[in-house]
Design a protein around this motif. Structure first.
Motif, PDB file in Angstrom:
ATOM      1  N   GLU A  29      -2.392  11.093  -3.466  1.00 44.59           N
ATOM      2  CA  GLU A  29      -1.343  11.259  -2.461  1.00 44.59           C
ATOM      3  C   GLU A  29      -1.962  11.484  -1.083  1.00 44.59           C
ATOM      4  O   GLU A  29      -1.542  10.874  -0.095  1.00 44.59           O
ATOM      5  N   LYS A  30      -2.965  12.345  -1.017  1.00 44.33           N
ATOM      6  CA  LYS A  30      -3.629  12.626   0.253  1.00 44.33           C
ATOM      7  C   LYS A  30      -4.251  11.358   0.839  1.00 44.33           C
ATOM      8  O   LYS A  30      -4.065  11.052   2.014  1.00 44.33           O
ATOM      9  N   LEU A  31      -4.991  10.596   0.025  1.00 45.45           N
ATOM     10  CA  LEU A  31      -5.633   9.369   0.492  1.00 45.45           C
ATOM     11  C   LEU A  31      -4.608   8.336   0.944  1.00 45.45           C
ATOM     12  O   LEU A  31      -4.752   7.711   1.991  1.00 45.45           O
ATOM     13  N   SER A  32      -3.576   8.160   0.145  1.00 46.25           N
ATOM     14  CA  SER A  32      -2.557   7.163   0.458  1.00 46.25           C
ATOM     15  C   SER A  32      -1.829   7.506   1.752  1.00 46.25           C
ATOM     16  O   SER A  32      -1.648   6.650   2.624  1.00 46.25           O
ATOM     17  N   LYS A  33      -1.431   8.764   1.892  1.00 45.96           N
ATOM     18  CA  LYS A  33      -0.737   9.182   3.120  1.00 45.96           C
ATOM     19  C   LYS A  33      -1.654   9.080   4.335  1.00 45.96           C
ATOM     20  O   LYS A  33      -1.195   8.745   5.428  1.00 45.96           O
ATOM     21  N   GLU A  34      -2.930   9.344   4.144  1.00 42.95           N
ATOM     22  CA  GLU A  34      -3.879   9.215   5.241  1.00 42.95           C
ATOM     23  C   GLU A  34      -3.951   7.759   5.718  1.00 42.95           C
ATOM     24  O   GLU A  34      -3.915   7.488   6.921  1.00 42.95           O
ATOM     25  N   ILE A  35      -4.016   6.827   4.780  1.00 42.03           N
ATOM     26  CA  ILE A  35      -4.084   5.407   5.134  1.00 42.03           C
ATOM     27  C   ILE A  35      -2.793   4.962   5.818  1.00 42.03           C
ATOM     28  O   ILE A  35      -2.822   4.297   6.854  1.00 42.03           O
ATOM     29  N   VAL A  36      -1.653   5.346   5.274  1.00 44.66           N
ATOM     30  CA  VAL A  36      -0.362   4.983   5.881  1.00 44.66           C
ATOM     31  C   VAL A  36      -0.259   5.563   7.289  1.00 44.66           C
ATOM     32  O   VAL A  36       0.185   4.885   8.223  1.00 44.66           O
ATOM     33  N   THR A  37      -0.690   6.793   7.465  1.00 41.78           N
ATOM     34  CA  THR A  37      -0.648   7.436   8.779  1.00 41.78           C
ATOM     35  C   THR A  37      -1.554   6.712   9.770  1.00 41.78           C
ATOM     36  O   THR A  37      -1.159   6.452  10.918  1.00 41.78           O
ATOM     37  N   LEU A  38      -2.766   6.375   9.340  1.00 41.14           N
ATOM     38  CA  LEU A  38      -3.686   5.650  10.224  1.00 41.14           C
ATOM     39  C   LEU A  38      -3.084   4.324  10.670  1.00 41.14           C
ATOM     40  O   LEU A  38      -3.170   3.954  11.837  1.00 41.14           O
ATOM     41  N   ILE A  39      -2.476   3.617   9.735  1.00 45.39           N
ATOM     42  CA  ILE A  39      -1.883   2.323  10.061  1.00 45.39           C
ATOM     43  C   ILE A  39      -0.727   2.497  11.048  1.00 45.39           C
ATOM     44  O   ILE A  39      -0.605   1.743  12.011  1.00 45.39           O
ATOM     45  N   LYS A  44      -0.435   4.798  13.180  1.00 44.34           N
ATOM     46  CA  LYS A  44      -1.012   5.189  14.474  1.00 44.34           C
ATOM     47  C   LYS A  44      -1.773   4.011  15.089  1.00 44.34           C
ATOM     48  O   LYS A  44      -2.398   4.166  16.132  1.00 44.34           O
ATOM     49  N   LYS A  45      -1.733   2.879  14.389  1.00 46.37           N
ATOM     50  CA  LYS A  45      -2.401   1.645  14.811  1.00 46.37           C
ATOM     51  C   LYS A  45      -3.920   1.795  14.864  1.00 46.37           C
ATOM     52  O   LYS A  45      -4.596   1.123  15.626  1.00 46.37           O
ATOM     53  N   GLU A  46      -4.439   2.642  14.007  1.00 44.98           N
ATOM     54  CA  GLU A  46      -5.880   2.825  13.850  1.00 44.98           C
ATOM     55  C   GLU A  46      -6.337   1.941  12.679  1.00 44.98           C
ATOM     56  O   GLU A  46      -6.832   2.419  11.658  1.00 44.98           O
ATOM     57  N   TYR A  47      -6.160   0.647  12.849  1.00 49.96           N
ATOM     58  CA  TYR A  47      -6.396  -0.318  11.778  1.00 49.96           C
ATOM     59  C   TYR A  47      -7.851  -0.339  11.304  1.00 49.96           C
ATOM     60  O   TYR A  47      -8.108  -0.455  10.105  1.00 49.96           O
ATOM     61  N   GLU A  48      -8.796  -0.225  12.231  1.00 52.48           N
ATOM     62  CA  GLU A  48     -10.208  -0.274  11.868  1.00 52.48           C
ATOM     63  C   GLU A  48     -10.575   0.886  10.950  1.00 52.48           C
ATOM     64  O   GLU A  48     -11.289   0.709   9.965  1.00 52.48           O
TER      65      GLU A  48
END
Length: 130
Positions: free
Chosen positions: A35-45, A47-51
């Motif tokens: 859950e932590k990893l998945s939410k982190e990735i969704v949040t980054l995306i 925030k438009k932090e695609y890289e």
């Protein structure tokens, strides 16, 4: 054109892999960590932090997709459904040894499923928005 065809084939392969016979999450995966990893990735995306999000991917993902693919897909979601508002619900499944995390996300105009798939090494193997 070749790149588009390759992308379509990867999506088709992974859809078949994940689409049939998904089971509950086995003991080899920790729900809290996923859950932590998945939410982190969704949040980054969102925030438009695609890289930064893309760097969490496995070698397979990095070979078969690109940061530009991720950016284009996300821009379509924003264009059609509005900006990210909040996490609504999360579900876990396992298929062929892969952990699948489905985050239901509220956007301004519609809820969207952000699906992250992880291998046992917890590297991102697949990311879909639908």
């Amino acid at each position: 054109m070749k790149r588009i065809l390759k992308g379509i084939l990867v999506i088709l392969f992974l859809s078949i892999l994940l689409g049939c016979g998904a089971e509950n999450l086995s003991e080899k995966y920790d729900k809290d960590e996923l859950e932590k990893l998945s939410k982190e990735i969704v949040t980054l995306i969102n925030k438009k932090e695609y890289e930064v999000a893309f760097e969490k991917g496995s070698d397979f993902l990095k070979k078969e997709a690109s940061i530009e693919d991720l950016k284009k897909g996300h821009e379509l979601i924003i264009e059609n459904y509005g900006e990210f508002e909040e996490f609504k619900e999360i579900n876990f499944q396992e298929k062929n040894g892969y952990a699948i995390v489905i985050n239901k996300i509220k956007h301004k105009n519609k809820e969207v499923n952000y699906i992250t798939t992880f291998g046992e090494d917890l590297k991102l193997e697949e990311f879909r928005m639908m």
